[in-house]
Design a protein around this motif. Structure first.
Motif: not given
Length: 294
Positions: A94-96, A117-130
């Motif tokens: 699971v990637m959060l 179940i493994d976890t990747i802590d993965a917040p993202v940034s940049g907006g929908p276009a990126r």
């Protein structure tokens, strides 16, 4: 991917849909789930598999990407009646990607581990276009072996990937620090541009000056360009950034660290919500300043 199974994405709002489109375009098999039928219809029209529940999506997926709004929604997606844990096989990841409190990220990872179940802590940034272009910034916290297992997908999602540490929760911390500064910069830019308007300056010319000068920031240029066109269609909801800055200032409070600029930005966002602009783009914070300047 390590297997031929699909990538599952739960939460296909602006960011989640853009991520799904990007992966689908690049040839990854994508399955999606959302509580909004219109979003699922849009995904189906793009050729993606639509699953009736998070559990059924988990049965189809080796990697499940969660892009919902908050920790309460993640809890339901993962552990609810039709949640991921009721369909995922041992060894699933699971990637959060949502912006949530670090302690919630840690708690989810611990509970998922009980189901192998493994976890990747993965917040993202940049907006929908990126996100759709595959050029997001990603703040990753997980072990090297787990990241390598999903290297192809991560490479497709973002060209700016920062491995913060192996400790789940550190990605969430990095994201909140970033969003605290984003919120401060956006409020400061809106305040300054509104002042110029109050002084009778032509907004477009002042915008150009700031973008070419020392007052520039990425979020000022991105958001105020839309504001000057009276375009507040939400790419990033005002209520979402308010939530993020709230989490960031709470994190600082827990660390016994004062954030007076963050507190001031949060107050401006809260006034924006009180003015009824929460469902607009977060650029709408300038509407609050202009309204108050009348």
């Amino acid at each position: 991917m390590s297997t031929g199974k699909r990538i599952g994405i739960v939460g296909i709002g602006a960011m989640g849909m853009a991520m799904a489109r990007n992966l689908h375009r690049k040839g990854f098999p994508v399955a999606v789930r959302d509580i909004r039928s219109e979003a699922e219809q849009q995904a189906r029209a793009c050729g993606m598999q639509v699953c009736p529940s998070a559990a059924s999506l988990a049965r189809e997926s080796a990697l499940i990407i969660i892009v919902v709004v908050n920790a309460a929604q993640i809890d339901e997606v993962l552990f609810g009646i039709d949640g991921v844990v009721h369909g995922a096989a041992a060894g699933t990841t699971v990637m959060l990607c949502s912006t949530i409190a670090p302690q919630d990220t840690v708690s989810f990872a611990q509970r998922l581990a009980q189901h192998d179940i493994d976890t990747i802590d993965a917040p993202v940034s940049g907006g929908p276009a990126r996100a759709e272009a595959g050029t997001m910034s990603m703040m990753l916290a997980a072990g090297d072996a787990l990241l390598q297992r999903h290297e192809q997908v991560l490479d497709a999602l973002g060209d700016k990937r920062f491995v913060i540490s192996a400790a789940v929760g550190d990605g969430a911390k990095a994201k909140l620090v970033n969003n605290l500064l984003a919120g401060i910069n956006l409020v400061a830019g809106a305040e300054a541009l509104a002042l110029g308007i109050k002084l009778g300056l032509e907004p477009g010319k002042l915008f150009d000056v700031i973008c070419a000068s020392s007052g520039a920031s990425w979020i000022f240029q991105d958001r105020m360009a839309r504001a000057l066109k009276d375009d507040f269609s939400p790419r990033a909801f005002a209520h979402i950034l308010t939530k993020d800055v709230t989490l960031a200032t709470a994190l600082a409070d827990n660390a016994q660290y004062d954030t007076p600029l963050g507190d001031a930005a949060l107050a401006a966002f809260r006034r924006t919500l009180e003015s009824g602009f929460g469902a607009l783009d977060d650029a709408a914070v300038i509407k609050t300043y202009l309204q108050e300047a009348q």
